[in-house]
Every structure is written in structure tokens, then in C-alpha cells.
Design an enzyme around this catalytic site. Structure first.
Site, mmCIF file in Angstrom:
data_model
loop_
_atom_site.group_PDB
_atom_site.id
_atom_site.type_symbol
_atom_site.label_atom_id
_atom_site.label_comp_id
_atom_site.label_asym_id
_atom_site.label_seq_id
_atom_site.Cartn_x
_atom_site.Cartn_y
_atom_site.Cartn_z
ATOM 1 N N GLU A 1 41.189 -8.106 19.400
ATOM 2 C CA GLU A 1 39.898 -9.006 19.499
ATOM 3 C C GLU A 1 40.748 -9.664 17.756
ATOM 4 O O GLU A 1 41.523 -9.200 17.325
ATOM 5 C CB GLU A 1 38.525 -7.950 18.348
ATOM 6 N N ASP B 1 24.888 -10.643 10.923
ATOM 7 C CA ASP B 1 24.224 -9.568 9.874
ATOM 8 C C ASP B 1 23.449 -10.603 9.405
ATOM 9 O O ASP B 1 24.040 -12.176 9.264
ATOM 10 C CB ASP B 1 25.874 -10.001 9.003
ATOM 11 N N TYR C 1 28.612 2.111 17.021
ATOM 12 C CA TYR C 1 28.462 2.969 15.516
ATOM 13 C C TYR C 1 28.578 4.117 15.693
ATOM 14 O O TYR C 1 27.961 5.081 15.971
ATOM 15 C CB TYR C 1 27.568 2.015 15.205
#
Length: 288
Positions: free
Chosen positions: A19, A112, A146
Site C-alpha cells: 500500500e 473517515d 478490523y
């Protein structure tokens, strides 16, 4: 190639992915080539490119960088796409630009909350984005997961339910938030299997190379800080070079342990640091 196909074709091997994030200034976009040259030399199966809130599809550094990775370096990119601050028409604009550029893989994210950008009403969750785009566009969709629950989660059971919804909406690969305790990921992986989540669940590893970084990461994502790792940080936090080597060794030990378990690959958060990626790849080259 679609990333889901990569995992199917490499059933007997582990998939390696990186990433990176786009530079904040357009003038710095040219300097990313040095990083990309090293990363692509390491032959990852794909590289994901992060996405910031705001901006249009026509002047988006994420898409520009993804184009470069695919067409100049011939590595498959995965474009992060958030939805909380966009409506359906804007998402369609992004999708058309991606499709026209030959980009086939999207990491669908809610994004977010950001006081500088107003939230819109069309998409409240990543699963909404996946379901909407799946009906209209021929992309492979990845989604986030998560192991220690999303910061806004109300518990493990509902966390897995939400994840199942993402998969039912069309997510074909799940990339995990960073973590420092492998036991937590293994338990999470087992919970996914119990919930009949049968897509690749890929651990995300971030090597910690300075003390400020670990404090920031724990604050941002709530990752557990194992005692063994605490001792390493406390012992070497005033010695930059020693902490770099110790942090890399810890990450490498995490990866080796995970590769010995039932996983399909490793997703490495490189922080645009080619030295980090190279050292990790040298350590696992013979076993991946």
C-alpha cells in the site's frame, strides 16, 4: 487482472501486496517514481493507493498514481474509494474515469468523518457503495476489515455482521487494519469462518520504525500493544537506527508466523518507504 482472480490463481502460493499513498503536492508526484521503481522491482501482485476526502475525479492524485502503476510499471493497482462525502453522481464520475483508464480494482471504504468536508446522504457505509457500484460497473471490490473492531464498533458480534454485509454486497477480498498481535488476527479469521465469510482475509502489516509512529498508530486505530513489542520500543526509542532494525525484525517475525498459518497473503503498509519494502521482501522471499 482482477485481484480476486490473483488469489484464485495463486492458491498454492502467497499473494504479496503493498500500500502506498499519493504525494500531497502535484510537484511531488514525479518523485514517486523512485519509490515505485523499487516496489515494482520486488514483483508485488498488486499495489493499493490510498484516497483522501474531497477532490474530483478529473484531478485526483490517487487515480493518476494508479494509472502510472498500471501503464508504466505493469503492476495491478487497487484504487481506494471513499463514499461518505460523495453522492451517486460523483461516484459514477469516479467509476467512469477508472473504467476508461482500465483500472479494475476498487477498495471500497466509508471514509473517515472530516469536519472540513460535508457528509452526503447517499452512502453511509462501504457496503452501500459496493452494492451500488456492483450493479453498474464491472469492478473487483475489496473491503477493509478490523481484527480489533472498528473504532466506532459496538462489539465483535456486530463487527462480524457488518463485515458479512460487505461480502454479501459484493466484496471479494478483505484487507485488514494493521495489528501487532497475531493471535488477535487468527481469532478474527476464525470468527470470519464461523460467519461463513469465505473470501480471502488478508492481514495488513505495518513495520514500526520510530517511536512517534507507534504512538500515533495506537491512538488512531486502537491496536493492541503487546508487552514484547513494548519492551522493544522502550529499549530502543532513543536510538533511531536500532529502533528501525528492531521494528523491522518484529514485523518480519509477524509475517513469518502468519505465513505458517492458513492465510492467502500479506498486505504491507509501506509508508512510501522502499527500504522498508525491500528489507521485508528479502526476509520472506524464499517462503512466499
Amino acid at each position: 487482472m482482477k485481484v480476486s482472480q490473483v488469489y484464485k490463481e495463486k492458491k498454492d502460493k502467497k499473494v504479496l501486496s503493498f500500500e502506498i499513498f499519493p504525494p500531497k503536492k502535484d510537484s511531488e508526484l514525479k518523485n514517486i517514481d523512485e519509490t515505485l521503481a523499487v516496489l515494482c522491482e520486488l514483483k508485488p501482485d498488486y499495489i493499493s493507493v490510498t484516497f483522501g476526502a474531497g477532490g474530483s475525479s478529473n484531478c485526483n492524485r490517487t487515480i493518476e498514481l494508479a494509472r502510472k502503476i498500471k501503464h508504466e510499471y505493469h503492476v495491478e493497482p487497487v484504487v481506494h474509494l471513499t463514499c461518505l462525502h460523495y453522492n451517486k453522481a460523483e461516484i459514477d464520475e469516479f467509476a467512469k474515469v477508472l473504467s476508461d483508464a482500465g483500472l479494475e480494482n476498487v477498495l471500497a471504504l466509508r471514509g473517515d468523518k472530516n469536519p472540513n468536508f460535508p457528509e452526503k446522504d447517499d452512502f453511509k457505509h462501504a457496503s452501500d457503495l459496493i452494492a451500488y457500484m456492483k450493479e453498474r460497473w464491472n469492478f473487483c471490490f475489496l473491503a477493509a476489515c478490523y481484527p480489533e473492531c472498528h473504532p466506532e464498533s459496538d462489539g465483535v458480534v456486530n463487527e462480524i455482521k457488518h463485515l458479512k454485509t460487505k461480502v454479501n454486497s459484493g466484496a471479494e477480498v478483505l484487507l485488514s487494519q494493521l495489528f501487532f498481535d497475531n493471535d488477535i488476527f487468527i481469532r478474527f479469521q476464525e470468527n470470519c469462518k464461523v460467519a461463513d465469510i469465505n473470501v480471502p482475509v488478508i492481514p495488513g502489516i505495518m513495520p514500526v520504525i520510530n517511536a512517534a509512529q507507534i504512538k500515533r498508530m495506537i491512538t488512531m486505530c486502537g491496536a493492541a500493544f503487546p508487552l514484547r513489542f513494548q519492551k522493544i520500543i522502550h529499549k530502543y526509542e532513543d536510538n533511531k537506527e536500532a529502533l528501525f532494525e528492531a521494528g523491522m525484525s518484529y514485523a518480519l517475525s509477524q509475517i513469518i508466523d502468519l505465513l505458517a498459518s492458513d492465510i492467502d497473503g500479506i498486505h504491507l503498509y509501506t509508508m512510501n518507504n522502499p527500504l522498508v519494502a525491500r528489507k521485508i521482501c528479502e526476509g520472506i522471499r524464499k517462503i512466499i
